[in-house]
Scaffold this motif. Structure first.
Motif, PDB file in Angstrom:
ATOM      1  N   THR A 137     -10.444  32.105  37.070  1.00 47.35           N
ATOM      2  CA  THR A 137     -11.332  33.249  36.875  1.00 47.35           C
ATOM      3  C   THR A 137     -10.648  34.298  36.004  1.00 47.35           C
ATOM      4  OG1 THR A 137     -10.565  34.283  38.935  1.00 47.35           O
ATOM      5  CG2 THR A 137     -12.523  32.868  39.061  1.00 47.35           C
ATOM      6  N   GLY A 138      -9.320  34.358  36.068  1.00 48.15           N
ATOM      7  CA  GLY A 138      -8.581  35.273  35.210  1.00 48.15           C
ATOM      8  C   GLY A 138      -8.704  34.900  33.742  1.00 48.15           C
ATOM      9  N   ASN A 139      -8.655  33.576  33.428  1.00 49.74           N
ATOM     10  CA  ASN A 139      -8.872  33.150  32.048  1.00 49.74           C
ATOM     11  C   ASN A 139     -10.229  33.603  31.538  1.00 49.74           C
ATOM     12  OD1 ASN A 139      -7.298  29.980  32.770  1.00 49.74           O
ATOM     13  ND2 ASN A 139      -6.368  31.718  31.719  1.00 49.74           N
ATOM     14  N   VAL A 140     -11.248  33.450  32.375  1.00 42.16           N
ATOM     15  CA  VAL A 140     -12.607  33.841  31.984  1.00 42.16           C
ATOM     16  C   VAL A 140     -12.674  35.347  31.746  1.00 42.16           C
ATOM     17  CG1 VAL A 140     -15.023  33.927  32.717  1.00 42.16           C
ATOM     18  CG2 VAL A 140     -13.634  31.885  33.191  1.00 42.16           C
ATOM     19  N   LYS A 141     -12.125  36.123  32.671  1.00 46.82           N
ATOM     20  CA  LYS A 141     -12.147  37.579  32.541  1.00 46.82           C
ATOM     21  C   LYS A 141     -11.374  38.046  31.313  1.00 46.82           C
ATOM     22  CE  LYS A 141     -14.342  39.046  36.319  1.00 46.82           C
ATOM     23  NZ  LYS A 141     -15.515  39.963  36.257  1.00 46.82           N
ATOM     24  N   ARG A 142     -10.265  37.388  31.039  1.00 52.82           N
ATOM     25  CA  ARG A 142      -9.482  37.769  29.875  1.00 52.82           C
ATOM     26  C   ARG A 142     -10.260  37.518  28.592  1.00 52.82           C
ATOM     27  NH1 ARG A 142      -6.851  35.558  26.006  1.00 52.82           N
ATOM     28  NH2 ARG A 142      -5.118  36.652  25.041  1.00 52.82           N
ATOM     29  N   GLU A 143     -10.911  36.358  28.475  1.00 49.88           N
ATOM     30  CA  GLU A 143     -11.712  36.062  27.290  1.00 49.88           C
ATOM     31  C   GLU A 143     -12.823  37.089  27.115  1.00 49.88           C
ATOM     32  OE1 GLU A 143     -11.301  33.683  24.984  1.00 49.88           O
ATOM     33  OE2 GLU A 143      -9.480  32.906  25.931  1.00 49.88           O
ATOM     34  N   GLU A 144     -13.452  37.465  28.203  1.00 49.18           N
ATOM     35  CA  GLU A 144     -14.528  38.456  28.145  1.00 49.18           C
ATOM     36  C   GLU A 144     -13.995  39.807  27.663  1.00 49.18           C
ATOM     37  OE1 GLU A 144     -17.272  36.600  31.781  1.00 49.18           O
ATOM     38  OE2 GLU A 144     -16.070  38.420  32.108  1.00 49.18           O
ATOM     39  N   ALA A 145     -12.834  40.223  28.180  1.00 49.92           N
ATOM     40  CA  ALA A 145     -12.267  41.513  27.804  1.00 49.92           C
ATOM     41  C   ALA A 145     -11.849  41.536  26.334  1.00 49.92           C
ATOM     42  CB  ALA A 145     -11.079  41.844  28.702  1.00 49.92           C
ATOM     43  N   GLU A 146     -11.233  40.446  25.874  1.00 49.72           N
ATOM     44  CA  GLU A 146     -10.839  40.389  24.471  1.00 49.72           C
ATOM     45  C   GLU A 146     -12.063  40.432  23.560  1.00 49.72           C
ATOM     46  OE1 GLU A 146      -7.944  40.619  23.182  1.00 49.72           O
ATOM     47  OE2 GLU A 146      -6.439  39.906  24.606  1.00 49.72           O
ATOM     48  N   ALA A 147     -13.111  39.659  23.917  1.00 51.64           N
ATOM     49  CA  ALA A 147     -14.326  39.617  23.104  1.00 51.64           C
ATOM     50  C   ALA A 147     -15.019  40.971  23.051  1.00 51.64           C
ATOM     51  CB  ALA A 147     -15.273  38.558  23.636  1.00 51.64           C
ATOM     52  N   ALA A 148     -14.944  41.733  24.143  1.00 50.43           N
ATOM     53  CA  ALA A 148     -15.601  43.041  24.214  1.00 50.43           C
ATOM     54  C   ALA A 148     -14.744  44.163  23.629  1.00 50.43           C
ATOM     55  CB  ALA A 148     -15.950  43.364  25.665  1.00 50.43           C
TER      56      ALA A 148
END
Length: 244
Positions: A16-27
């Motif tokens: 879930t951390g990988n997913v959250k990190r991708e979301e934060a970088e994209a945003a």
């Protein structure tokens, strides 16, 4: 360096951390929104599928190519990957958990995106540029060299206790890169080039076979075992190897 017959490492399934990190970088955010401490971040549903697929691959191997010993990082995402995989294989290898396989500790840069590090700690980027990525240690954290030292210690212990055996590690993206440094003798400059130009996908396998006095790379961050079983690998990089 060791008398182990074969060494492999599986990067944990998507967390879930990988997913959250991708979301934060994209945003374009500074901070990754993860509630748990790093050691407690769980697998995502896709990560659980990747872990089970690793286990089905292991179960398909001839008995002489299966691991005798499984050693796991104590972080939840790696533990879950290991035990979900072992549940699929139908026999019980020796199971060990060792804190020397934990992920790199980032200190004051924990939970920051690349943008967040640049915005909040620009002085650290200057310091990293001067010291070089391999030896740069964020305040309160670890350098790549620090992680290599604890991995070297672990390999020495495994050599003494499991000579001639096949050892499979369940750990992190950085583990796979640094084992190339330790087992193949890849120089620092080449290692960092590898990290820039290759991805250790979630659920991927990297392995080395004993050859003379050293090790030869057998599988380089392979993902075919996932695709062959209908599971998509994910190429989420960790902050530990990308921004810091």
């Amino acid at each position: 360096m060791t008398d182990l017959g074969w060494v492999g490492v599986v990067r944990h399934g998507e967390s879930t951390g990988n997913v959250k990190r991708e979301e934060a970088e994209a945003a374009g955010l500074d901070v990754i929104d993860i509630a748990e401490r790093d050691a407690d971040v769980p697998l995502s549903p896709l990560g659980e599928q990747q872990a089970a697929a690793v286990g089905r691959w292991l179960a398909s191997l001839p008995s002489g190519r299966r691991p005798d010993v499984v050693v796991c990082s104590p972080y939840q995402r790696a533990l879950s990957t290991a035990w979900l995989a072992v549940d699929e294989i139908g026999y019980q290898p020796v199971r060990l958990v060792d804190e020397r396989l934990r992920d790199r500790e980032l200190g004051v840069l924990d939970l920051l995106t690349a943008r967040g590090v640049a915005n909040r700690h620009p002085d650290e980027l200057v310091r990293k540029e001067r010291l070089g990525k391999f030896y740069y240690r964020p305040p309160g954290g670890e350098s790549w060299a620090d992680v290599a030292l604890r991995l070297r210690s672990l390999l020495g212990d495994l050599e003494r206790r499991h000579q001639g055996e096949r050892v499979l590690l369940f750990a992190h993206e950085m583990t796979a890169y640094l084992l190339r440094y330790l087992l193949e003798g890849v120089p620092e400059k080449d290692l960092l080039a590898l990290a820039r130009n290759t991805v250790v996908a979630n659920g991927s396998v990297t392995s080395w076979v004993r050859e003379g006095s050293g090790f030869r790379l057998e599988h380089e961050h392979a993902t075919e075992h996932l695709r062959d079983r209908g599971v998509q690998p994910t190429e989420s990089e960790d902050a530990e190897t990308e921004s810091v």
